[in-house]
Every structure is written in C-alpha cells, then in structure tokens.
Enzyme design. Structure first.
Site, PDB file in Angstrom:
ATOM      1  N   LYS A 154       0.529   3.533   9.011  1.00  0.00           N
ATOM      2  CA  LYS A 154      -0.860   3.270   8.565  1.00  0.00           C
ATOM      3  C   LYS A 154      -1.805   3.838   9.627  1.00  0.00           C
ATOM      4  O   LYS A 154      -1.511   3.741  10.819  1.00  0.00           O
ATOM      5  CB  LYS A 154      -1.097   1.752   8.421  1.00  0.00           C
ATOM      6  CG  LYS A 154      -0.210   1.079   7.376  1.00  0.00           C
ATOM      7  CD  LYS A 154      -0.704   1.342   5.966  1.00  0.00           C
ATOM      8  CE  LYS A 154       0.223   0.703   4.960  1.00  0.00           C
ATOM      9  NZ  LYS A 154      -0.215   0.905   3.572  1.00  0.00           N
ATOM     10  N   LYS A 156      -2.700   4.942   5.706  1.00  0.00           N
ATOM     11  CA  LYS A 156      -1.655   5.331   4.754  1.00  0.00           C
ATOM     12  C   LYS A 156      -1.527   6.832   4.536  1.00  0.00           C
ATOM     13  O   LYS A 156      -0.508   7.293   4.032  1.00  0.00           O
ATOM     14  CB  LYS A 156      -1.824   4.604   3.423  1.00  0.00           C
ATOM     15  CG  LYS A 156      -3.144   4.727   2.731  1.00  0.00           C
ATOM     16  CD  LYS A 156      -3.090   4.098   1.321  1.00  0.00           C
ATOM     17  CE  LYS A 156      -2.667   2.684   1.302  1.00  0.00           C
ATOM     18  NZ  LYS A 156      -2.548   2.123  -0.065  1.00  0.00           N
ATOM     19  N   LYS A 180       8.809   3.911   5.368  1.00  0.00           N
ATOM     20  CA  LYS A 180       8.467   4.248   3.976  1.00  0.00           C
ATOM     21  C   LYS A 180       7.214   5.113   3.966  1.00  0.00           C
ATOM     22  O   LYS A 180       6.258   4.869   4.700  1.00  0.00           O
ATOM     23  CB  LYS A 180       8.226   2.950   3.197  1.00  0.00           C
ATOM     24  CG  LYS A 180       7.703   3.156   1.782  1.00  0.00           C
ATOM     25  CD  LYS A 180       7.431   1.823   1.100  1.00  0.00           C
ATOM     26  CE  LYS A 180       6.696   2.039  -0.208  1.00  0.00           C
ATOM     27  NZ  LYS A 180       5.287   2.510   0.027  1.00  0.00           N
ATOM     28  N   ASP A 182       3.756   6.199   2.144  1.00  0.00           N
ATOM     29  CA  ASP A 182       2.871   5.445   1.275  1.00  0.00           C
ATOM     30  C   ASP A 182       2.850   6.079  -0.109  1.00  0.00           C
ATOM     31  O   ASP A 182       3.230   7.252  -0.274  1.00  0.00           O
ATOM     32  CB  ASP A 182       1.467   5.306   1.867  1.00  0.00           C
ATOM     33  CG  ASP A 182       1.094   3.824   1.891  1.00  0.00           C
ATOM     34  OD1 ASP A 182       0.500   3.358   2.864  1.00  0.00           O
ATOM     35  OD2 ASP A 182       1.464   3.117   0.929  1.00  0.00           O
ATOM     36  N   GLU A 183       2.334   5.286  -1.077  1.00  0.00           N
ATOM     37  CA  GLU A 183       2.463   5.701  -2.477  1.00  0.00           C
ATOM     38  C   GLU A 183       1.660   6.963  -2.774  1.00  0.00           C
ATOM     39  O   GLU A 183       1.994   7.699  -3.702  1.00  0.00           O
ATOM     40  CB  GLU A 183       2.029   4.564  -3.412  1.00  0.00           C
ATOM     41  CG  GLU A 183       0.589   4.141  -3.313  1.00  0.00           C
ATOM     42  CD  GLU A 183       0.289   3.226  -2.140  1.00  0.00           C
ATOM     43  OE1 GLU A 183       1.234   2.823  -1.432  1.00  0.00           O
ATOM     44  OE2 GLU A 183      -0.882   2.913  -1.944  1.00  0.00           O
ATOM     45  N   HIS A 272       8.255   2.648  -6.021  1.00  0.00           N
ATOM     46  CA  HIS A 272       6.929   2.063  -5.810  1.00  0.00           C
ATOM     47  C   HIS A 272       6.296   1.886  -7.193  1.00  0.00           C
ATOM     48  O   HIS A 272       6.502   2.722  -8.061  1.00  0.00           O
ATOM     49  CB  HIS A 272       6.081   2.965  -4.910  1.00  0.00           C
ATOM     50  CG  HIS A 272       4.891   2.264  -4.354  1.00  0.00           C
ATOM     51  ND1 HIS A 272       3.813   1.917  -5.123  1.00  0.00           N
ATOM     52  CD2 HIS A 272       4.621   1.796  -3.108  1.00  0.00           C
ATOM     53  CE1 HIS A 272       2.924   1.275  -4.362  1.00  0.00           C
ATOM     54  NE2 HIS A 272       3.390   1.183  -3.147  1.00  0.00           N
ATOM     55  N   HIS A 305       9.097  -2.809  -5.941  1.00  0.00           N
ATOM     56  CA  HIS A 305       8.137  -3.777  -5.403  1.00  0.00           C
ATOM     57  C   HIS A 305       7.958  -4.925  -6.397  1.00  0.00           C
ATOM     58  O   HIS A 305       7.824  -4.700  -7.602  1.00  0.00           O
ATOM     59  CB  HIS A 305       6.805  -3.098  -5.133  1.00  0.00           C
ATOM     60  CG  HIS A 305       6.849  -2.167  -3.960  1.00  0.00           C
ATOM     61  ND1 HIS A 305       6.066  -2.323  -2.848  1.00  0.00           N
ATOM     62  CD2 HIS A 305       7.607  -1.068  -3.725  1.00  0.00           C
ATOM     63  CE1 HIS A 305       6.330  -1.357  -1.970  1.00  0.00           C
ATOM     64  NE2 HIS A 305       7.262  -0.579  -2.485  1.00  0.00           N
ATOM     65  N   LYS A 312      -1.902  -9.645   0.142  1.00  0.00           N
ATOM     66  CA  LYS A 312      -3.242  -9.219  -0.290  1.00  0.00           C
ATOM     67  C   LYS A 312      -3.323  -8.878  -1.780  1.00  0.00           C
ATOM     68  O   LYS A 312      -4.410  -8.635  -2.308  1.00  0.00           O
ATOM     69  CB  LYS A 312      -3.663  -7.999   0.523  1.00  0.00           C
ATOM     70  CG  LYS A 312      -2.862  -6.744   0.188  1.00  0.00           C
ATOM     71  CD  LYS A 312      -3.202  -5.570   1.100  1.00  0.00           C
ATOM     72  CE  LYS A 312      -2.476  -4.314   0.653  1.00  0.00           C
ATOM     73  NZ  LYS A 312      -2.629  -3.192   1.571  1.00  0.00           N
ATOM     74  N   SER A 354       6.022  -6.690  -0.234  1.00  0.00           N
ATOM     75  CA  SER A 354       5.145  -5.881   0.617  1.00  0.00           C
ATOM     76  C   SER A 354       3.692  -6.107   0.208  1.00  0.00           C
ATOM     77  O   SER A 354       3.428  -6.507  -0.925  1.00  0.00           O
ATOM     78  CB  SER A 354       5.487  -4.398   0.396  1.00  0.00           C
ATOM     79  OG  SER A 354       4.538  -3.549   0.983  1.00  0.00           O
ATOM     80  N   GLY A 355       2.787  -5.890   1.173  1.00  0.00           N
ATOM     81  CA  GLY A 355       1.363  -5.950   0.816  1.00  0.00           C
ATOM     82  C   GLY A 355       0.642  -7.064   1.546  1.00  0.00           C
ATOM     83  O   GLY A 355       0.664  -8.213   1.128  1.00  0.00           O
ATOM     84  N   GLY A 356       0.029  -6.727   2.666  1.00  0.00           N
ATOM     85  CA  GLY A 356      -0.752  -7.728   3.398  1.00  0.00           C
ATOM     86  C   GLY A 356       0.099  -8.655   4.230  1.00  0.00           C
ATOM     87  O   GLY A 356      -0.326  -9.732   4.636  1.00  0.00           O
ATOM     88  N   GLY A 379       0.753  -2.725   7.768  1.00  0.00           N
ATOM     89  CA  GLY A 379      -0.399  -3.014   8.635  1.00  0.00           C
ATOM     90  C   GLY A 379      -0.046  -4.108   9.625  1.00  0.00           C
ATOM     91  O   GLY A 379      -0.512  -4.122  10.766  1.00  0.00           O
TER      92      GLY A 379
END
Ligand code: CAP
Ligand code: MG
Length: 431
Positions: A154, A156, A180, A182-183, A272, A305, A312, A354-356, A379
């Site tokens: 990050k 990203k 990984k 990022d998308e 993803h 995912h 988040k 994943s995510g936040g 992050g």
C-alpha cells in the site's frame, strides 16, 4: 377476452416434489403493488426457464418437462425447481443467464435476490472445482494449523515493480506467507507485469533462503483472457504456485478458461471479488455473496474474499459464516439462507478475510472463522509505527496470542511489535 393471455400460474405448483436431478434455487422476492404472490412466483419461474409474457399459438407438449416450478414459499422467500435438461453441463454463463438474468428486471417484482442454489450431482460432475483444496494448499505452503497470511503493498498502486517487490520482501521477512497484488494493479507503465514477476521472483527466492519457509504471491493476471493465459504461464515458468484474478470483472467464462488452462500448470487461483458490492450489498435485490462464492468454488478457484464483519467493508457476521460454510464444508444441511448441498468430488476452498484489518482485530476475525482461512492484513502492517516487517510480525504475534489463549494486551508485554501496533490502533474498527 375469452382466451387466456397469460400462463404464468402454470409455473406454480405447491404440491410439486422436486426430482433428485432438479437444480433448486432459493430467492427473496417482493411482488409489486397489485401482483399476488403466485403471480410473482410464476413470473420468476417462467422467465428463468421456458416462459414468456403471453400464451402462444403453438406449445409442443414436451415443453412442459422443461418448465421450472415454484413449489414452496415462506413469507418472502421461495424455492424454484429447474429440470436438469434446462442447463448445459459445464456452462456457468448459461446458468447465470437463466437464474440471474431477465427476472431481475421484471416490473411485476419490486425486489428480487438470488440467495442460494442447490446443484444436483449430475451438474456438479461437469465442473473441476479447486485444484488443491485447503489441505493441499497447507501441504504446499508447509503451514499446518494457523491461518495463511498475506498483505498487499500500500498505497495500492503507484510503486515501481522493484519498489513493489522490496515491500513484498519486507512482508515475507515479517513472517507472512503471501504478497498480494491489489485488485486494480495489472500491468501499468510504471509497474509492468513481466517486471513485477521478475523482481518478485528474486525477492521470493531470497526470503525463502533466509527464512527456510515457503513464500508465494497472488500476482494479478486480470486482463483479456488470452493475455491472462500468457501471464499465468509466465508465473508458472517462474515457479509461482498461484495466480490472482478479479473474477467478477473478468466474468465466469474467463474464470472457467483460466481454471482449465492453469490445471496443467498446477496453479492455484486467488479470486478477488471487486465489483461484487454492486449486486450483493442490497439485502433485498441482486445476488448473494454466498451464491457468488458457491459458483466460484464450483468453477474451481482456490480461495475467494469473504469479508471480515469487523473491517472497513460491509458484510455481517452471519453472511461471513454462511460464505465460509459454502466454501469449506463438503456437506451442507439447509440452514439460514443455505440450501442442502453435497459437494461430492468438489474440493474445499479457503475464505479470504481482508479489508481494514490490523493486529488489534485479528482475534475478532479468528473468533468468527477459526484458523481455516487466508488472513490479509495490508494497511494494517504498512501503517505500523516501525514499518512493514514489524507490522507483519505484530500480526503474526496476534495470531499466536489468540491461538495460545492470551489477550493481545497480555502478549504485548513480551512482544514489542504487537505492543507498538496496539499503541497506534488499539482495537479500532475502521469504516
Ligand atoms: C484491503 C484491500 C482488499 C479488500 C477487498 C483493499 O486492503 O486490498 O482489496 O480487502 O475487500 O484494496 O481495500 P486493506 P474484500 O487491508 O488495507 O484494507 O476483502 O471485502 O473483498
Ligand atoms: Mg485491494
């Protein structure tokens, strides 16, 4: 008007007993004003199988055998049975054109959501399913009990290929198994796919040599399908065990193509799900995430995912658990919005959380999923006060703490990186 104009009600039969070979779909539905429940159910079953809006001049009697039947409804949920002959073996796009197509635009319905589908064995047999299964991945990565771990560099997108790989090296040296993409990172002027693969290979080999652990990456091949095949081949040539695809934007046809193409290469597929929230976020309309997870397991992604419930991005604890069951279990008994499903030969797939996330939220995620997951903290490691490697160490320490029965605060007394992470984020649930 003497002649019947509509025949929707021919697709409703509460006494119908589904055949073992029927495919069963579970919908949430809301009739529009002035439309009865049966008129709504008839439209869903008709438009997703053999029907249309009006009676026809000619109707060969054999058509009856292909009609879908709405056979059960409780409140706003309904089950519809589809004869197997409606569906082409091994053709996921065609299934979606049927049960996830026109019906979502019918004026007679205020809302419609496809919640789950139960596939008969004869249909399952025409799909490969995951190449390795969860145990196969654990064996490949030599990680027996704890969650598999990874992170995305990050910000990203924006790093050069070399900078990206250097951050990847720090991530691996902090104890994570995977790095990984990022998308939205594919092959940009500042970070060409081929350059990224070469730098990542160099740093992977160095990290494996220094740690003695297996290291891999989810490098994003998302592009036109022929390009994806070339990129997958390059990954295999450079010794990688995974490729990554953004499966929603790529579409089920290309996921099937890449599952077939990567089979001989032995590549696992990290899926993803970017763009899923355009159709699964509204509880009353669209497709459920567990349905998306189900068809992706059937086609054969290794992992997808599934949400965090505490990070988040949206996704309730119940939804996360139902997605996890859909991916991990071999036999599912009807519960919540899940229909019965015996997965037969289809191997299991990992949910990815994943995510936040950051070290302070690791226990919350493990309380939901247990250890059978791929945990991505991105992050939440690159934002650590002492940098990426310390952030990965802090996350690994949080996993150790949870699995040894300590609170994070207790473990932080003897683990500096975790202490520093807690000082910055505590147990913050980002939005
Ligand atoms: C997470 C992430 C993932 C999201 C996707 C991002 O980064 O890389 O794409 O997890 O959501 O771009 O936001 P952070 P989901 O860890 O820094 O948040 O997993 O729900 O599909
Ligand atoms: Mg991302």
């Amino acid at each position: 008007m003497s002649k019947r104009v509509e025949w929707y009600l021919d697709f409703v039969n509460p006494n119908y007993k589904p055949a073992k070979t029927d495919l069963i779909a579970l919908f949430y539905f809301e009739p529009d004003t002035g439309i009865s429940v049966n008129e709504a159910l008839g439209r869903i079953a008709s438009e997703s199988s053999t029907g249309t809006w009006t009676t026809l001049f000619k109707m060969p009697s054999r058509m009856k055998k292909l009609q879908a039947t709405a056979f059960e409804h409780k409140g706003n949920t309904a089950k519809i049975a589809y004869p197997l002959d409606l569906w082409e073996n091994g053709n996921m796009p065609q299934l979606l054109s049927g049960i996830a197509g026109n019906i979502f635009g019918m004026k007679a319905l205020k809302n419609l959501k496809l919640l789950d589908v139960s596939f008969p064995q004869a249909y399952l047999k025409s799909f490969k399913g995951p190449k390795h299964g969860m145990q196969g991945i654990r064996k490949m990565m030599k990680v027996s009990k704890r969650p598999l771990t990874g992170a995305v560099p990050k910000p990203k997108i924006g790093f050069s290929a070399q900078e990206h790989a250097e951050i990847g090296f720090e991530t691996w040296m902090g104890g994570f198994d995977f790095v990984k993409d990022d998308e939205n990172l594919s092959s940009t002027s500042f970070n060409k796919f081929e350059d990224r693969v070469k730098f990542m290979t160099k740093f992977r080999d160095k990290a494996e040599q220094l740690t003695g652990d297996k290291k891999d990456a989810f490098i994003n091949i998302t592009a036109e399908t022929e390009v994806m095949k070339k990129r997958a081949k390059m990954l295999a040539d450079y010794g990688w065990k995974y490729c990554m695809m953004d499966v929603v934007v790529s579409g089920t046809a290309s996921v099937q193509t890449l599952r077939d193409y990567t089979d001989d290469l032995g590549l696992a597929i990290h899926a993803h799900r970017a763009m899923h929230a355009t159709f699964d976020r509204n509880p009353k309309h669209g497709l459920s995430m567990q349905f998306l997870a189900k068809i992706m397991r059937l086609i054969g992604v290794t992992q997808i995912h599934a949400g965090t419930a505490v990070g988040k991005l949206v996704g309730s604890k119940q939804e996360v658990l139902e997605i996890a069951d859909t991916l991990r279990e071999q036999k599912i008994k009807e519960h919540g919005t899940l229909l019965n499903q015996d997965w037969q030969h289809i191997k299991s797939a990992f949910p990815v959380s994943s995510g936040g996330l950051h070290p302070g939220l690791v226990p919350n995620v493990l309380d939901i999923y247990g250890n059978e997951l791929v945990l991505l903290v991105s992050g939440g490691i690159h934002g650590h006060p002492k940098g990426t490697r310390a952030g990965a160490k802090a996350s690994m320490q949080a996993i150790e703490a949870h699995n040894s029965g300590y609170t994070l605060e207790e473990y932080a007394h003897t683990h500096l990186e975790l202490k520093q992470a807690l000082e910055k984020w505590g147990h913050l649930k980002p939005k």
